[in-house]
Write an enzyme that holds these catalytic residues in place. Structure first.
Site, PDB file in Angstrom:
ATOM      1  N   SER A  69       0.840  -1.200  -0.034  1.00 45.56           N
ATOM      2  CA  SER A  69       0.078  -0.044  -0.017  1.00 45.56           C
ATOM      3  C   SER A  69       0.854   1.087   0.043  1.00 45.56           C
ATOM      4  CB  SER A  69      -0.749   0.015   1.225  1.00 45.56           C
ATOM      5  OG  SER A  69      -1.877  -1.039   1.092  1.00 45.56           O
TER       6      SER A  69
ATOM      7  N   ARG B 173       1.473   4.356  -3.143  1.00 37.97           N
ATOM      8  CA  ARG B 173       1.444   5.662  -2.687  1.00 37.97           C
ATOM      9  C   ARG B 173       2.653   6.370  -2.962  1.00 37.97           C
ATOM     10  NH1 ARG B 173      -2.444   2.755  -0.429  1.00 37.97           N
ATOM     11  NH2 ARG B 173      -4.475   3.730   0.361  1.00 37.97           N
TER      12      ARG B 173
ATOM     13  N   ARG C 236     -13.589  -5.804 -11.321  1.00 44.06           N
ATOM     14  CA  ARG C 236     -13.988  -5.094  -9.991  1.00 44.06           C
ATOM     15  C   ARG C 236     -14.739  -3.702 -10.023  1.00 44.06           C
ATOM     16  NH1 ARG C 236      -8.466  -5.906  -6.738  1.00 44.06           N
ATOM     17  NH2 ARG C 236     -10.081  -5.001  -5.046  1.00 44.06           N
TER      18      ARG C 236
ATOM     19  N   SER D 255     -13.586   2.796   2.282  1.00 43.78           N
ATOM     20  CA  SER D 255     -12.591   2.099   1.266  1.00 43.78           C
ATOM     21  C   SER D 255     -11.351   3.242   1.325  1.00 43.78           C
ATOM     22  CB  SER D 255     -13.067   2.014  -0.156  1.00 43.78           C
ATOM     23  OG  SER D 255     -12.089   2.094  -1.112  1.00 43.78           O
TER      24      SER D 255
ATOM     25  N   GLN E 159      -8.881   3.359  -0.720  1.00 38.15           N
ATOM     26  CA  GLN E 159      -8.671   3.609  -2.168  1.00 38.15           C
ATOM     27  C   GLN E 159      -9.537   4.553  -2.685  1.00 38.15           C
ATOM     28  OE1 GLN E 159      -8.975  -0.395  -4.357  1.00 38.15           O
ATOM     29  NE2 GLN E 159      -6.940  -1.056  -3.306  1.00 38.15           N
TER      30      GLN E 159
ATOM     31  N   ASP F 101      -7.329  -7.343   4.390  1.00 41.68           N
ATOM     32  CA  ASP F 101      -6.577  -8.265   3.611  1.00 41.68           C
ATOM     33  C   ASP F 101      -6.197  -9.617   4.375  1.00 41.68           C
ATOM     34  OD1 ASP F 101      -6.867  -6.544   1.590  1.00 41.68           O
ATOM     35  OD2 ASP F 101      -4.985  -5.631   2.016  1.00 41.68           O
TER      36      ASP F 101
ATOM     37  N   LYS G 240     -12.702  -8.398  -3.957  1.00 40.18           N
ATOM     38  CA  LYS G 240     -11.441  -8.306  -3.948  1.00 40.18           C
ATOM     39  C   LYS G 240     -10.698  -9.148  -5.378  1.00 40.18           C
ATOM     40  CE  LYS G 240     -10.634  -5.928  -0.393  1.00 40.18           C
ATOM     41  NZ  LYS G 240     -10.504  -4.548  -0.464  1.00 40.18           N
TER      42      LYS G 240
ATOM     43  N   ARG H 216     -13.480 -13.516  -2.171  1.00 45.60           N
ATOM     44  CA  ARG H 216     -12.575 -14.175  -1.239  1.00 45.60           C
ATOM     45  C   ARG H 216     -13.704 -14.900   0.010  1.00 45.60           C
ATOM     46  NH1 ARG H 216      -7.853  -9.790  -0.594  1.00 45.60           N
ATOM     47  NH2 ARG H 216      -6.542 -10.533  -2.358  1.00 45.60           N
TER      48      ARG H 216
HETATM   49  C1  S3P Z   1      -5.883  -0.861   0.041  1.00 50.49           C
HETATM   50  C2  S3P Z   1      -6.955  -0.745   0.729  1.00 50.49           C
HETATM   51  C3  S3P Z   1      -7.873  -1.926   0.778  1.00 50.49           C
HETATM   52  C4  S3P Z   1      -7.043  -3.198   0.639  1.00 50.49           C
HETATM   53  C5  S3P Z   1      -6.315  -3.324  -0.406  1.00 50.49           C
HETATM   54  C6  S3P Z   1      -5.120  -2.115  -0.521  1.00 50.49           C
HETATM   55  C7  S3P Z   1      -4.814   0.387  -0.209  1.00 50.49           C
HETATM   56  O1  S3P Z   1      -8.967  -1.823  -0.357  1.00 50.49           O
HETATM   57  O2  S3P Z   1      -7.988  -4.394   0.479  1.00 50.49           O
HETATM   58  O3  S3P Z   1      -5.440  -4.641  -0.684  1.00 50.49           O
HETATM   59  O4  S3P Z   1      -3.817   0.276  -0.559  1.00 50.49           O
HETATM   60  O5  S3P Z   1      -5.569   1.359  -0.121  1.00 50.49           O
HETATM   61  P1  S3P Z   1     -10.183  -0.907  -0.216  1.00 50.49           P
HETATM   62  O6  S3P Z   1      -9.811   0.559  -0.390  1.00 50.49           O
HETATM   63  O7  S3P Z   1     -10.976  -1.123  -1.776  1.00 50.49           O
HETATM   64  O8  S3P Z   1     -10.893  -1.367   0.916  1.00 50.49           O
END
Ligand code: S3P
Length: 434
Positions: free
Chosen positions: A16, A20, A126, A170, A172, A317, A344, A348
């Site tokens: 993650s 970024r 997705r 989320s 993300q 995760d 995911k 899962r």
């Molecule tokens: C992540 C956020 C999570 C996680 C993914 C990585 C990230 O997803 O499951 O493996 O790096 O921001 P979501 O933001 O969809 O919950």
């Protein structure tokens, strides 16, 4: 049953944080330096995506001296004399990396350019409207297949700040909106129903962005970024596989060094401790605004637990591993409020429950989670990992305590997040790391 896991090791850089770092470094004018960048396939996808958008990437993730020279050009690889030749031809391949696709959608929305984000078959299934909705409210044009799935076509520039309450928890989506907000007029605020990982907020603050955080909310205002000089901590989500192995294989005692310990990511450690897991956490370092340290995990007798919606984002995760731990715990473990697991890299919930049952576990699906009754002796088998790195590694760990061989087709998908998984596991179980 395998020999105990004994010794110490480290795990590859946090996925993650690496995504970024690549994206934010690409936005900052000048040279950013990133050590410990994840060698995972997903992060390689992000690096090639930012290169395709016009950032210069020097060095390799593994060699300790990755440098990224920004800022990305508004017209991506078409920058230069023929910048306007065919702006629609900017096609950025995100591989299997959902984080790359969602965060880059926010970046492209903020720039006066158009691009199409695409990826592997798995990524094309997705959900993406969650990111399109807020970006459209800010003024971007976002096209999706059936208004839900990728490829995502984004035409950006001239955005206005919004105050956005996210319907799903989320990180993300939160990150995509904050990144878009860096070039929007006024203030961009994101509110989340349950706290999610805050790596973006921490990194933006470290790079001098105008950012504020409050419980359940974060905001940014238009402004530039300074280059990044970052050491990426080890990935707690990868460490969790080894800690699960140590918890269930008798006589194990394993130290993992240099792991990220951000509390918004550490739900797994809290749940494992609640289940009676023997873990000692030593937060002895800080990497780029992120807490880090070592974790000692030992074998322990486990008991069942309940995991509810509030805890899900901080362990999202790692929930497949909670399912595996539950097969060895006394009582009924229930995970609820985790419907996100169905969207995911694979579904899962279905994949975990069917895989564990194929190994003799007593497990059941819920619409938004699962139930596991333990303890059960696991047997050999061939669970279907559905081309999903986290399911493949979960079943491989289950194989350590099964009384027959467990065959995991697609274990090479481990490279999406944890290259070297099999090697580290092999060395820990044969004493080469003691
Ligand atoms: C992540 C956020 C999570 C996680 C993914 C990585 C990230 O997803 O499951 O493996 O790096 O921001 P979501 O933001 O969809 O919950």
């Amino acid at each position: 049953v395998t020999a105990a896991l004994v010794g110490s090791c480290s795990v590859p850089g946090d996925k993650s944080i690496s995504h970024r770092a690549a994206i934010l470094a690409a936005l900052a004018p000048g040279t950013s330096r990133i050590r410990g960048f994840s060698p995972a396939g997903d992060c390689a996808s992000t690096l090639s995506a930012v290169a395709a958008l016009g950032a210069r990437v020097e060095g390799e993730p593994g060699d300790g001296s990755l440098r990224i020279v920004g800022p990305i050009a508004p017209h991506g690889r078409h920058a230069g004399p023929d910048a306007d030749a065919d702006p629609g031809a900017n096609v950025i391949d995100c591989g299997r990396a959902g984080t790359a696709m969602r965060l880059l959608a926010g970046v492209i929305a903020s720039l006066p350019m158009s691009a199409t984000l695409t990826g592997d078959r798995q990524l094309l299934r997705r959900p993406m409207r969650r990111v399109a909705d807020p970006l459209r409210l800010m003024g971007a044009e976002v096209g999706l297949v059936e208004d839900e799935r990728p490829p995502i076509h984004v035409s950006g520039g001239g955005l206005s700040g919004i105050d956005y309450r996210m319907p799903v928890a989320s990180a993300q989506v939160k990150s995509a909106v904050l990144l878009a907000g860096l070039l929007a007029s006024g203030r961009t605020t994101v509110r989340e129903p349950i706290p999610t990982r805050d790596h973006t907020e921490r990194m933006l603050a470290a790079m001098g962005a105008r950012i504020g955080v409050a419980p359940g909310a974060a905001w940014v205002e238009r402004g530039g970024l300074s280059p990044l000089d970052l050491v990426v901590p080890g990935d707690l989500s990868s460490a969790a596989f080894l800690l699960t192995a140590a918890a269930i294989v008798p006589h194990s005692s394993l130290t993992i060094e240099g792991v990220g310990l951000n509390p918004t990511r550490a739900g797994f450690l809290r749940i494992l401790e609640r289940m009676g897991g023997d873990v000692t956490i030593d937060p002895d370092a800080e990497c780029g605004g992120e807490p880090a340290g070592s974790i000692l995990g030992r074998h322990a007798r486990l008991r069942a637990t309940l995991v509810g919606a509030d805890e899900v984002p901080s362990a999202i995760d790692e929930l497949p591993l909670i399912g595996l731990l539950a097969t060895q715990a006394d009582g009924v473990t229930e995970v609820r409020g985790a419907g996100e697991l169905r969207v995911k890299e694979s579904d899962r919930i279905a994949g975990l429950v069917r895989g564990l049952r194929a190994l003799g576990a007593d497990a059941e699906e819920l619409p938004d989670g699962f139930v596991v009754r333990g303890p059960t002796k696991l047997r050999g088998g061939a669970p279907d990992a559905r081309d999903d790195h986290r399911l493949a590694m979960t079943f491989a760990i289950a194989g350590l305590i099964a009384d027959g061989p467990v065959r995991v087709d697609g274990i090479s998908y481990a490279d999406d997040s944890f290259p070297g998984f099999e090697t580290v596991l092999g060395e820990l179980t044969n004493g080469a790391r003691t």
